[in-house]
Structures are given as C-alpha cells and as structure tokens.
Write a protein that holds these residues in place. Structure first.
Motif, PDB file in Angstrom:
ATOM      1  N   GLY A  19      -2.056  -3.909 -62.758  1.00 20.08           N
ATOM      2  CA  GLY A  19      -2.075  -4.197 -61.328  1.00 20.08           C
ATOM      3  C   GLY A  19      -3.507  -4.226 -60.839  1.00 20.08           C
ATOM      4  N   VAL A  20      -3.752  -5.012 -59.807  1.00 17.16           N
ATOM      5  CA  VAL A  20      -5.073  -5.049 -59.185  1.00 17.16           C
ATOM      6  C   VAL A  20      -4.874  -4.944 -57.684  1.00 17.16           C
ATOM      7  CG1 VAL A  20      -5.050  -7.595 -59.217  1.00 17.16           C
ATOM      8  CG2 VAL A  20      -7.209  -6.378 -58.900  1.00 17.16           C
ATOM      9  N   MET A  21      -5.737  -4.175 -57.017  1.00 19.50           N
ATOM     10  CA  MET A  21      -5.622  -4.033 -55.571  1.00 19.50           C
ATOM     11  C   MET A  21      -6.988  -3.785 -54.950  1.00 19.50           C
ATOM     12  SD  MET A  21      -3.563  -0.385 -55.674  1.00 19.50           S
ATOM     13  CE  MET A  21      -2.813  -0.749 -54.119  1.00 19.50           C
ATOM     14  N   ASP A  22      -7.229  -4.441 -53.833  1.00 27.25           N
ATOM     15  CA  ASP A  22      -8.394  -4.164 -52.988  1.00 27.25           C
ATOM     16  C   ASP A  22      -7.929  -3.233 -51.880  1.00 27.25           C
ATOM     17  OD1 ASP A  22     -10.066  -5.857 -54.443  1.00 27.25           O
ATOM     18  OD2 ASP A  22      -9.547  -7.601 -53.225  1.00 27.25           O
ATOM     19  N   ILE A  23      -8.597  -2.076 -51.746  1.00 25.57           N
ATOM     20  CA  ILE A  23      -8.095  -1.059 -50.826  1.00 25.57           C
ATOM     21  C   ILE A  23      -9.214  -0.460 -49.986  1.00 25.57           C
ATOM     22  CG2 ILE A  23      -6.089  -0.424 -52.219  1.00 25.57           C
ATOM     23  CD1 ILE A  23      -7.663   1.900 -53.357  1.00 25.57           C
ATOM     24  N   LEU A  24      -8.819   0.044 -48.834  1.00 26.98           N
ATOM     25  CA  LEU A  24      -9.640   0.935 -48.008  1.00 26.98           C
ATOM     26  C   LEU A  24      -9.023   2.317 -48.138  1.00 26.98           C
ATOM     27  CD1 LEU A  24      -9.953  -1.481 -45.001  1.00 26.98           C
ATOM     28  CD2 LEU A  24     -11.900  -0.622 -46.312  1.00 26.98           C
ATOM     29  N   ALA A  25      -9.785   3.277 -48.658  1.00 25.70           N
ATOM     30  CA  ALA A  25      -9.204   4.571 -48.989  1.00 25.70           C
ATOM     31  C   ALA A  25     -10.256   5.663 -48.952  1.00 25.70           C
ATOM     32  CB  ALA A  25      -8.569   4.522 -50.380  1.00 25.70           C
ATOM     33  N   ASN A  26      -9.795   6.893 -48.827  1.00 25.28           N
ATOM     34  CA  ASN A  26     -10.639   8.072 -48.989  1.00 25.28           C
ATOM     35  C   ASN A  26     -10.313   8.726 -50.326  1.00 25.28           C
ATOM     36  OD1 ASN A  26     -11.978   7.877 -46.494  1.00 25.28           O
ATOM     37  ND2 ASN A  26     -10.276   8.880 -45.439  1.00 25.28           N
ATOM     38  N   THR A  27     -11.317   9.322 -50.960  1.00 16.42           N
ATOM     39  CA  THR A  27     -11.099   9.954 -52.253  1.00 16.42           C
ATOM     40  C   THR A  27     -12.167  11.002 -52.508  1.00 16.42           C
ATOM     41  OG1 THR A  27     -10.932   9.554 -54.641  1.00 16.42           O
ATOM     42  CG2 THR A  27     -12.431   8.142 -53.411  1.00 16.42           C
ATOM     43  N   ASP A  28     -11.817  11.993 -53.313  1.00 15.13           N
ATOM     44  CA  ASP A  28     -12.803  12.972 -53.760  1.00 15.13           C
ATOM     45  C   ASP A  28     -13.389  12.597 -55.119  1.00 15.13           C
ATOM     46  OD1 ASP A  28     -10.466  13.391 -55.146  1.00 15.13           O
ATOM     47  OD2 ASP A  28     -10.445  15.571 -54.912  1.00 15.13           O
ATOM     48  N   GLY A  57     -19.422  -1.606 -48.166  1.00 13.81           N
ATOM     49  CA  GLY A  57     -19.541  -0.156 -48.193  1.00 13.81           C
ATOM     50  C   GLY A  57     -18.251   0.637 -48.179  1.00 13.81           C
ATOM     51  N   TYR A  58     -17.106  -0.015 -47.947  1.00 10.44           N
ATOM     52  CA  TYR A  58     -15.849   0.728 -47.822  1.00 10.44           C
ATOM     53  C   TYR A  58     -14.759   0.246 -48.779  1.00 10.44           C
ATOM     54  CZ  TYR A  58     -17.984   2.526 -43.553  1.00 10.44           C
ATOM     55  OH  TYR A  58     -18.834   3.122 -42.664  1.00 10.44           O
ATOM     56  N   VAL A  59     -14.597  -1.057 -48.898  1.00 11.78           N
ATOM     57  CA  VAL A  59     -13.553  -1.598 -49.768  1.00 11.78           C
ATOM     58  C   VAL A  59     -13.924  -1.359 -51.229  1.00 11.78           C
ATOM     59  CG1 VAL A  59     -12.408  -3.725 -50.556  1.00 11.78           C
ATOM     60  CG2 VAL A  59     -12.845  -3.372 -48.133  1.00 11.78           C
ATOM     61  N   PHE A  60     -12.938  -1.045 -52.055  1.00 15.06           N
ATOM     62  CA  PHE A  60     -13.149  -1.080 -53.499  1.00 15.06           C
ATOM     63  C   PHE A  60     -11.899  -1.616 -54.171  1.00 15.06           C
ATOM     64  CE2 PHE A  60     -11.683   3.238 -52.612  1.00 15.06           C
ATOM     65  CZ  PHE A  60     -10.798   3.549 -53.634  1.00 15.06           C
ATOM     66  N   ARG A  61     -12.096  -2.123 -55.380  1.00 12.55           N
ATOM     67  CA  ARG A  61     -11.018  -2.707 -56.161  1.00 12.55           C
ATOM     68  C   ARG A  61     -10.652  -1.767 -57.296  1.00 12.55           C
ATOM     69  NH1 ARG A  61     -10.580  -8.953 -57.993  1.00 12.55           N
ATOM     70  NH2 ARG A  61     -10.068  -8.980 -55.771  1.00 12.55           N
ATOM     71  N   MET A  62      -9.360  -1.668 -57.578  1.00 12.54           N
ATOM     72  CA  MET A  62      -8.879  -0.927 -58.737  1.00 12.54           C
ATOM     73  C   MET A  62      -8.019  -1.834 -59.601  1.00 12.54           C
ATOM     74  SD  MET A  62      -7.805   2.951 -57.677  1.00 12.54           S
ATOM     75  CE  MET A  62      -6.304   2.407 -56.891  1.00 12.54           C
ATOM     76  N   TYR A  63      -8.342  -1.876 -60.890  1.00 14.17           N
ATOM     77  CA  TYR A  63      -7.430  -2.437 -61.891  1.00 14.17           C
ATOM     78  C   TYR A  63      -6.719  -1.249 -62.524  1.00 14.17           C
ATOM     79  CZ  TYR A  63      -9.805  -6.965 -61.633  1.00 14.17           C
ATOM     80  OH  TYR A  63     -10.320  -8.165 -61.213  1.00 14.17           O
ATOM     81  N   TYR A  74      -8.803  14.326 -59.514  1.00 12.19           N
ATOM     82  CA  TYR A  74      -9.147  13.692 -58.245  1.00 12.19           C
ATOM     83  C   TYR A  74      -7.938  12.921 -57.713  1.00 12.19           C
ATOM     84  CZ  TYR A  74     -13.623  14.711 -60.421  1.00 12.19           C
ATOM     85  OH  TYR A  74     -14.660  15.350 -61.057  1.00 12.19           O
ATOM     86  N   SER A  75      -8.035  12.481 -56.484  1.00 13.88           N
ATOM     87  CA  SER A  75      -6.925  11.730 -55.890  1.00 13.88           C
ATOM     88  C   SER A  75      -7.466  10.709 -54.906  1.00 13.88           C
ATOM     89  CB  SER A  75      -5.944  12.673 -55.183  1.00 13.88           C
ATOM     90  OG  SER A  75      -6.584  13.329 -54.104  1.00 13.88           O
ATOM     91  N   ILE A  76      -6.630   9.725 -54.605  1.00 12.42           N
ATOM     92  CA  ILE A  76      -6.981   8.646 -53.685  1.00 12.42           C
ATOM     93  C   ILE A  76      -5.949   8.607 -52.572  1.00 12.42           C
ATOM     94  CG2 ILE A  76      -7.232   6.140 -53.434  1.00 12.42           C
ATOM     95  CD1 ILE A  76      -8.109   6.034 -56.348  1.00 12.42           C
ATOM     96  N   ASP A  77      -6.442   8.607 -51.334  1.00 13.63           N
ATOM     97  CA  ASP A  77      -5.596   8.508 -50.144  1.00 13.63           C
ATOM     98  C   ASP A  77      -5.804   7.122 -49.542  1.00 13.63           C
ATOM     99  OD1 ASP A  77      -4.116   8.854 -47.843  1.00 13.63           O
ATOM    100  OD2 ASP A  77      -5.644  10.081 -46.827  1.00 13.63           O
ATOM    101  N   VAL A  78      -4.875   6.215 -49.807  1.00 11.30           N
ATOM    102  CA  VAL A  78      -5.034   4.811 -49.408  1.00 11.30           C
ATOM    103  C   VAL A  78      -4.699   4.644 -47.927  1.00 11.30           C
ATOM    104  CG1 VAL A  78      -4.255   2.451 -49.807  1.00 11.30           C
ATOM    105  CG2 VAL A  78      -4.537   4.015 -51.741  1.00 11.30           C
ATOM    106  N   LYS A  79      -5.623   4.063 -47.184  1.00  7.50           N
ATOM    107  CA  LYS A  79      -5.421   3.801 -45.755  1.00  7.50           C
ATOM    108  C   LYS A  79      -4.939   2.377 -45.480  1.00  7.50           C
ATOM    109  CE  LYS A  79      -6.976   7.898 -44.648  1.00  7.50           C
ATOM    110  NZ  LYS A  79      -6.048   8.937 -44.141  1.00  7.50           N
ATOM    111  N   GLU A  80      -5.406   1.421 -46.317  1.00  5.53           N
ATOM    112  CA  GLU A  80      -4.980   0.029 -46.144  1.00  5.53           C
ATOM    113  C   GLU A  80      -5.090  -0.685 -47.482  1.00  5.53           C
ATOM    114  OE1 GLU A  80      -6.431  -4.132 -44.013  1.00  5.53           O
ATOM    115  OE2 GLU A  80      -7.074  -2.219 -43.137  1.00  5.53           O
ATOM    116  N   VAL A  81      -4.046  -1.424 -47.828  1.00 11.20           N
ATOM    117  CA  VAL A  81      -4.094  -2.302 -48.999  1.00 11.20           C
ATOM    118  C   VAL A  81      -4.453  -3.698 -48.495  1.00 11.20           C
ATOM    119  CG1 VAL A  81      -2.816  -3.304 -50.916  1.00 11.20           C
ATOM    120  CG2 VAL A  81      -2.409  -0.916 -50.266  1.00 11.20           C
ATOM    121  N   VAL A  82      -5.633  -4.157 -48.859  1.00 10.19           N
ATOM    122  CA  VAL A  82      -6.117  -5.454 -48.392  1.00 10.19           C
ATOM    123  C   VAL A  82      -5.414  -6.593 -49.136  1.00 10.19           C
ATOM    124  CG1 VAL A  82      -8.171  -6.910 -48.133  1.00 10.19           C
ATOM    125  CG2 VAL A  82      -8.348  -4.423 -47.811  1.00 10.19           C
TER     126      VAL A  82
END
Length: 636
Positions: free
Chosen positions: A233-242, A268-274, A307-315
């Motif tokens: 899966g691939v997603m561009d997201i706006l999220a907070n993470t430690d 500075g905010y969006v990142f992509r995850m594969y 660590y964990s990711i708290d997704v705020k928006e899936v672009v």
C-alpha cells in the motif's frame, strides 16, 4: 538565461513570442486533420516530449489525454539527480529546488536485537554521493511536476496545450506513403460529444499512455514479465508521530510484520509511506483483497513499534502488487525490417516496475528526452529518418537494466533480516545494496553503447571524467564576460542543439593564433567545418552546433576583446552579440573543472555533447577531419 534577443519585450521572460497562425483551442474548436507528432498521454513522459516539441512552432504537435484535466495528487514523487539536470535545461530546476523536499540522508531501521518486536536505527547513508551531480535528489507531487511542463508548453512559441477528454482507441500505418501515414482514431472520453470518434493523421505517434497502452497494443507490443506476489500500500498523509526520523527517507524492516518505506514530501508536513501488506497467491491481484487505508495504517503501526503514527488526514492512497515487465521493442518496426519507425512507446507503455527504487517517472522522462531531439532533427530535415531507429535500441537496453535492478531491489526489500544483520555482526544487505546502487538510483549510471551517435573511445584519455556514452558531468566555471560563477552544464537548454565544449590546453590563451582561435576560425569559415556544412542559410551560426570554450586562466588573465568571432556571435533578428560562450576555471574554491573531470591540461580537448546531454565524442583540439566525419554521420 538569455532573452531580448529579437527585441525588448516587457513582462515574464519565460513567456516566449507567440508564433503566427497557431491553432485555436477550446471545447468547441475542431481537432486538426493532420499533425506532425501526436502524443498519447499527459503523464511525465508525454509532457516532457511535448515541452520539447513546443519550442518549434514549425512542428505541429498534438497531445491528447483521456482524463478531463491534469491530476491534483498521488502517483509518483521521486526525482533523481539526472532528471534534475534535465529540468535545468527546461528552465525550471531552480523552481523545483525551492519547492521540494531534498533527500539528503537515507536511514535504515531493523529489529532491535535486545527486543526484536521493536525497531532500531542501524545505519545512515548519504543519499547523493559527493560530486555525483550538482543537483539534489528531490521529492515532489507528480501533479505539480505536470504543471511545470504544462507551463513550459503554454509559454512556448507554439502555445501548446493538451486536448483533454480524448483517448486513442486505435491506429493504422500506411507504409505506401510518407505523407502523414499514421491514422489515429480518437474517442471522446467525456461524453460531451456522445463518445464520438475522430481521426487525425500524423507523421509520428508516441504512446505515453501507460501500462494498458492502446498505442502499444495497436503496433502488436506486449508487456512480458513477472510478479513478486506481494501486496503493498502507498499513502500520502498528514500525521503526528514520535518516530524520530519522519523527516528523513527511511527503510524500515520489522522482525515479523513486514517493511515500511517513509518518504518526506514537500511543504514540511506531508509524508509518504509504502507499507508491505500480505503475500499473494499465484495469479492473485492485490485489488481482490479489498485492503483499505485503515489496513495500511494499522500495518504501519505494527511495523514501527515502539513508535506510532496518528493520522490526521489521508491525502491519497492506493494498493498495488509488485510487477516487472518490458516490451520486446519500443517502436513499430517489424523484426528484420530496415524501415524507419513511425510509432513509438515510452514510459509505462513499454516498461513497468515497482515504485520503491524511485526510477519509473525518471526513466519515462529520459525516454522522451532521448526521442524529442531526434524527432526535431528528422522533421526539420536535418537528419535522415533512420536516426529514429536509435531510440528503441538505446532505451530498450536501459529499460532492461532498470527492470533487472529493480527486481533485485524489490526482492531484498521484502526479504526477512538475518540474525547476523540484527545483532550488528554483518552490515545489512539492504544497506549494501543501497550503497552499490547509488549511481543507478541517481540516474547517472546510464552508458550508451558505441554507434553512429557515440564514437569509440579512441581519445577518451583526454577527458577521463567525461566518458563517451554517459551524460555530460557538469562542473564549476566562471563566465568570462561577467565573472559569474556557474555550472558549465547549465549553458545547455532543451533546444535540440549540439554542444562542442572546447577545453584550451596549458599554453593556450585569448591571444590570436592560439589553438582555440584556430579551431573557432575553421569552424566558422571552412567549407569542411560541421558548422558551415550543417547550418542553413539565414540561420544563426549556432542554430544547430553551439561552440563554448573553457580556458585554464582566471577571468582577469584573459582578454575578452581578443576572443574569436564565433565565440562572440551576432544572432537573432537584430544581430545582437552573444557574450555567454567563453568560460575559465573557477578561482573561488568551487573546484577546477580540469582536475574534477580529468581534462588533459597540456593538450586540452573537444567534447561533443548531444542535445540530450550525453557525451558523444572526445577529440583532440586539432582533430578537424574526425569532427567533421562524426557530424556527417548524423546530420545532413
């Protein structure tokens, strides 16, 4: 950047003077009956080609797209250093550098030997090796890249724009004529015209219409390859993470939950995850599993523990399965035939691969950057149509290498880690592979074979760092006329012109009678000179072959007024003098181009560079007959 050549015009200098009699556009305007080049698809490959051809209003170009408009998000995002060098030639590299994320380091995370359920950083690798290129490796929204090419097209003399909502559904080739022999059938994809069909005749057609290419199918092309049976899966997201390295490129391998690739994006905010998901059965497609964005987020959180990711928006998000495939040829010429091609394929239409090596969009654009100047030469009558056969030969070799390398990379990405890798007694395979592939992933490993376009390396020792068949490797210089520090490679634009870089020997200077003077005078006046032979009456002296000179002295030790006239030519409608063709070594610590590129200081040399920035020949300064013979083998 040069402008005002044909007279002063205020406003944005990127907007060129419009050519007369250009085509009217709009939903109510009819499609043309005939064009020189019809391009199918407004992805990176199609737009790269269209942006080149748009600079030549005498070449009627049409680019069609089944979608109603440009995309706004998603798809590819990685631009390697070689492609950035190409962007410099189109004039928007600085804009890209300002807007984008620069990949400076790649970090590697693997299971912590103390607690294998948690990940631990095990290495960092500098992403772009020192002096591999003056350009960065960047990440950008593909839609924004499209906009930059569309802007070049719209600002060109042709004012070229896509014809949206039209798709190619078939084509035929009439081999009995040279008058627009390809008939293309287009279908209205919007429904506005009730899905009507129209035909357009073209001299050449280029299919940049993706993996399901109608152009490829029309010429009997098939994609052959295999699948890795792995869903991602691939997603561009706006999220907070430690997770501490979220703003650096990261390859993450967990003990039991799979892998994640993190790619920070522009802004500075969006990142992509594969995100690696499930293994697939033979013949099974990822789409059949009905994965959701929530499945991806949950898998990513399992992989990156603690660590964990708290997704705020899936672009944007998508599910895909890894596949590698390639066609047997990139044009319509039947096996055993020696006729010139009329139809070409580029990008995903002729090669597909996994996205994790970051090469798909880059190689697609390099396909059409290779093809563009050749089409210009043939359509302008400067070269025989047989020149177009070199496209399939050159790019098929590179595509095969891409698929092979990407296949290996995808395999290593999905392989479980070993105990030796986890306990630190052995450098992880993924880091070793990444280091070994840096030149490949930068796009600078391409080396074309010897041919009529690439001379044998008889005189390669004169410029050891500018290898024939590889891209011209830029280096710092100072421009003589205004003492400006710059990169020599940035003197070249995407204008289908050849470059000759003349590097002066140690005893050479600006004094009349020097080797550079003798060369320039011969090129300008001798009937056997390639400049004289291949430049048409009424054209600027540098319309097809552009001579630049580099001296070993610093700018204050040379006399600009003594430079030969070919290095200060008068061009354009007003006959204005061009002051930007003479350079010298950088004296402010950026580096000496002779040392950096292995140029023979005593003898100097000539470096001939193709319009797509690849070194075509290296010759002694006095090699008049060899220089003429090389160009005679390419140009009429």
């Amino acid at each position: 950047m040069q402008f005002y050549k044909d007279g002063f015009r205020g406003g944005n200098p990127d907007v060129r003077q419009a050519a007369p009699n250009r085509r009217n556009r709009g939903v109510n305007e009819p499609l043309p009956e005939k064009v020189d080049v019809l391009i199918a698809g407004t992805g990176p490959a199609g737009l790269c080609l269209a942006a080149q051809l748009a600079q030549f209003p005498g070449i009627e170009t049409m680019i069609v797209e089944r979608m109603p408009t440009n995309i706004i998000k998603g798809k590819a995002d990685g631009i390697n250093t070689r492609t950035m060098e190409m962007f410099q030639a189109f004039g928007f590299a600085d804009k890209v550098k300002r807007e984008t994320y620069w990949v400076n380091q790649t970090n590697f995370w693997m299971p912590d030997p103390v607690n294998p359920n948690h990940i631990k950083r095990v290495g960092r690798v500098q992403d772009v090796a020192d002096d591999s290129s003056e350009m960065p490796h960047i990440l950008i929204n593909q839609a924004r890249l499209h906009e930059l090419f569309l802007e070049v097209m719209k600002n060109s003399p042709s004012r070229l724009e896509p014809d949206y909502s039209w798709e190619v559904v078939g084509l035929t080739i009439d081999e009995t004529t040279d008058d627009h022999p390809v008939t293309v059938t287009l279908k209205d994809a919007s429904g506005i015209n009730w899905w009507a069909t129209r035909t357009v005749r073209a001299n050449y057609v280029v299919g940049c219409d993706g993996a399901h290419s109608a152009v490829r199918k029309a010429i009997g092309g098939e994609l052959h390859g295999d699948a890795a049976h792995q869903a991602w899966g691939v997603m561009d997201i706006l999220a907070n993470t430690d997770f501490p390295d979220v703003r650096q490129k990261c390859l993450i391998s967990s003990a039991n939950e799979g892998n994640v690739l993190i790619l920070p994006r522009e802004g500075g905010y969006v990142f992509r995850m594969y995100v690696e998901l499930d293994k697939l059965k033979d013949g099974e497609k990822a789409a059949s599993r009905k994965f959701t964005q929530d499945d991806m987020i949950a898998a990513a959180n399992r992989i990156i523990r603690p660590y964990s990711i708290d997704v705020k928006e899936v672009v944007w998000w998508s599910i895909y399965d890894i596949g590698h495939s390639i066609t047997d040829k990139f044009d319509d010429v039947p096996e055993g035939s020696d006729r010139a091609p009329r139809v070409f394929t580029a990008g995903d239409a002729c090669h597909t691969h996994s996205p994790k090596a970051g090469q798909g969009m880059n190689v697609s654009m390099q396909d059409t950057f290779n093809l563009g100047w050749k089409l210009v030469h043939v359509l302008q009558g400067r070269a025989d149509p047989s020149l177009l056969r070199s496209y399939s030969k050159e790019r098929l070799t590179e595509a095969k290498r891409l698929v092979d390398t990407d296949h290996e990379w995808a395999r290593i990405m999905s392989a479980p880690t070993t105990q030796a890798e986890r306990d630190g007694s052995e450098e992880p395979r993924i880091i070793r592979q990444f280091k070994a592939n840096l030149e490949f992933t930068g796009g600078t490993a391409v080396k074309y074979d010897t041919s009529t376009l690439f001379a044998p390396g008889t005189h390669q020792a004169l410029a050891r760092g500018e290898e024939i068949g590889r891209r011209f490797h830029s280096a710092p210089v100072v421009r003589l006329s205004d003492a400006k520090q710059m990169q020599l490679g940035h003197a070249a634009e995407a204008d289908a012109r050849w470059r000759i870089y003349a590097f002066a020997g140690q005893a050479d200077s600006s004094n009349p009678g020097s080797a550079i003077h003798r060369l320039a005078d011969w090129l300008e006046t001798d009937p056997s000179s390639p400049v004289v032979k291949h430049t048409r009456k009424g054209e600027d002296i540098d319309a097809i072959i552009d001579l630049r000179a580099v001296f070993q002295q610093t700018f204050d030790q040379l006399a600009y007024e003594h430079m030969p006239s070919l290095l200060k030519p008068r061009t354009g409608q007003l006959g204005l003098q061009d002051h930007e063709k003479v350079f010298c070594v950088d004296h402010k610590g950026q580096g000496d181009i002779y040392d950096m590129r292995g140029i023979d200081r005593e003898k100097g040399c000539l470096i001939v560079v193709r319009p797509d920035q690849y070194v075509a020949n290296v010759l002694p300064l006095e090699a008049r007959a060899e220089l003429s013979a090389y160009f005679a083998g390419v140009l009429r």
